[in-house]
Scaffold this active site. Structure first.
Site, PDB file in Angstrom:
ATOM      1  NE  ARG A  88      -9.067   4.034  -5.530  1.00  0.00           N
ATOM      2  CZ  ARG A  88      -9.225   4.833  -6.575  1.00  0.00           C
ATOM      3  NH1 ARG A  88      -8.310   4.825  -7.540  1.00  0.00           N
ATOM      4  NH2 ARG A  88     -10.264   5.647  -6.651  1.00  0.00           N
ATOM      5  CG  HIS A 102      -4.795  12.704  -1.795  1.00  0.00           C
ATOM      6  ND1 HIS A 102      -6.033  12.210  -1.441  1.00  0.00           N
ATOM      7  CD2 HIS A 102      -4.835  12.859  -3.144  1.00  0.00           C
ATOM      8  CE1 HIS A 102      -6.784  12.071  -2.524  1.00  0.00           C
ATOM      9  NE2 HIS A 102      -6.085  12.460  -3.574  1.00  0.00           N
ATOM     10  CG  ASP A 145      -4.787   6.473 -16.360  1.00  0.00           C
ATOM     11  OD1 ASP A 145      -5.259   7.421 -15.701  1.00  0.00           O
ATOM     12  OD2 ASP A 145      -3.583   6.173 -16.338  1.00  0.00           O
ATOM     13  CG  HIS A 171      -2.465  10.148  -5.418  1.00  0.00           C
ATOM     14  ND1 HIS A 171      -1.293  10.498  -6.054  1.00  0.00           N
ATOM     15  CD2 HIS A 171      -3.285   9.674  -6.371  1.00  0.00           C
ATOM     16  CE1 HIS A 171      -1.417  10.260  -7.343  1.00  0.00           C
ATOM     17  NE2 HIS A 171      -2.608   9.760  -7.564  1.00  0.00           N
ATOM     18  CD  GLU A 178      -5.673   4.873 -11.592  1.00  0.00           C
ATOM     19  OE1 GLU A 178      -6.039   5.807 -10.861  1.00  0.00           O
ATOM     20  OE2 GLU A 178      -5.396   3.727 -11.154  1.00  0.00           O
ATOM     21  CD  GLU A 199      -0.985  10.331 -19.958  1.00  0.00           C
ATOM     22  OE1 GLU A 199      -0.207  11.226 -19.601  1.00  0.00           O
ATOM     23  OE2 GLU A 199      -1.878   9.850 -19.213  1.00  0.00           O
TER      24      GLU A 199
END
Length: 372
Positions: A213, A244, A92, A211, A128, A114
């Protein structure tokens, strides 16, 4: 042609690349977009993959629009030169969608590895959810990791003969990498002698990643506050956090957690030492999709710091617990697994719902059936 974009994408595509290279029915070509340049190159070295084409799209401070347009332009040239019968994309990422769109413009069929993961919320995760949904609109063949993912695709009117349930290739990659990394018993040159000594002494370790967003800001602060409380209340446990590089992660993590003696903040890790740490940890707390899939194969419970997940199979099977960014819930569920040995053992011994380590061979078989 296999398209490798980011580090997670390359990890999950590597078993397929190896399987294609070993099968005389295919002429395997590898193209990398370079969306995560340094981290991608680490995986290519680990799995000994040499790209035939490299778009090298990374630029400082580029946004999603820039990534999309650069992949579209780069793939146009590569596809016109190679003229592949198929392209295979994974997951994605923005590169996945853009590469699929570039192939569509040249009427080259797309196989989506996937396929079928959904949260039903276009902004969670962002971007995604939109990327994978739009890729499904383009793909001619959908390699769904689970039956649940297949049902999502069927609900979108994709024909069943275009879907193959294969398991997730990340399990193939993980099991291969685990065998490789455990041949090395000392990783202190990577993450320091202090952590290596904790492992050698069989200390109780919780491995953490974060990590996403959608967690930036208040969400990350709540998660870090929960970790701070856990570390203070349980000095006999050690917390290892490869942080990260995004400033939205670095700032709250270092402000809240850096002064705790049993909290070990380290630089981001390459895949091999990260697999080693996952294998040695007692418990994993993460917002990563790939880690959610991998951990059950190592016999570890996983707590997921997301409000929704496109991977409900782990939660449904009982190997994962969705805790979101609710500090109280993170503390409560973590302490339960720290203290309740029966509950821990029950979660740790559930079979991985995401695959058995043979997904790549099932994808190759499905491609051959579809071709015939």
């Amino acid at each position: 042609m296999s398209i490798l974009c980011t580090r997670p994408s390359a990890i999950k595509m590597s078993p397929i690349v190896h399987a294609l290279q070993q099968n005389d029915a295919f002429d395997s070509v590898v193209c990398v977009t370079g969306q995560h340049r340094e981290m991608l190159d680490q995986v290519l070295r680990l799995f000994n993959i040499k790209p035939d084409h490299d778009l090298n799209i990374m630029q400082a401070n580029q946004d999603l629009t820039s990534v999309t347009t650069r992949v579209l332009e780069g793939m146009k040239t590569v596809l016109q030169s190679v003229k592949p019968d198929w392209i295979l994309v994974q997951g994605d990422t923005t590169s996945t969608f853009a590469a699929s769109l570039a192939a569509f413009y040249q009427k080259i069929p797309v196989g989506h590895v996937e396929a079928g993961l959904r949260t039903q919320d276009i902004y969670a995760p962002f971007p995604e959810e939109a990327n994978r949904s739009m890729t499904s609109c383009i793909a001619a063949m959908h390699f769904a990791p689970t039956e649940s993912a297949k049902q999502n695709l069927l609900a979108e009117n994709i024909k069943s003969q275009h879907i193959a349930v294969t398991g997730n290739t990340v399990i193939d990659a993980l099991l291969w990498a685990r065998d490789k990394v455990n041949q090395e018993t000392n990783w202190s040159s990577v993450f320091g002698s202090e952590i290596q000594n904790l492992i050698n002494q069989k200390q109780k370790i919780i491995l953490i990643t974060g990590h996403r967003r959608e967690n930036f800001g208040d969400g990350f602060e709540r998660v870090c506050t929960a970790f701070q409380t856990l570390a203070k209340n349980h000095p006999e446990w050690h917390f290892v956090y490869p942080v990260h590089l995004n400033p939205n992660v670095q700032k709250p993590v270092k402000a809240i957690l850096s002064q705790l003696p049993n909290f070990h903040l380290i630089d981001p890790l390459e895949y091999a030492p990260f697999v080693y740490l996952m294998d040695k940890a007692k418990l994993i707390i993460t917002d990563s999709g790939g880690v959610q899939e991998e951990v059950p194969s190592l016999g570890k419970p996983v707590l997921v710091t997301r409000e929704v997940t496109e991977r409900p199979e782990g939660v449904d099977a009982g190997v994962a617990i969705l805790v979101g960014t609710d500090a109280e819930k993170i503390i409560r569920e973590t302490e339960s697994l720290m203290q309740d040995e029966k509950r821990y053992a029950k979660m740790a011994h559930i079979s991985n719902p995401y695959g058995d380590g043979h997904a790549a061979s099932k994808i190759i078989d499905a491609l051959l059936r579809f071709k015939s």
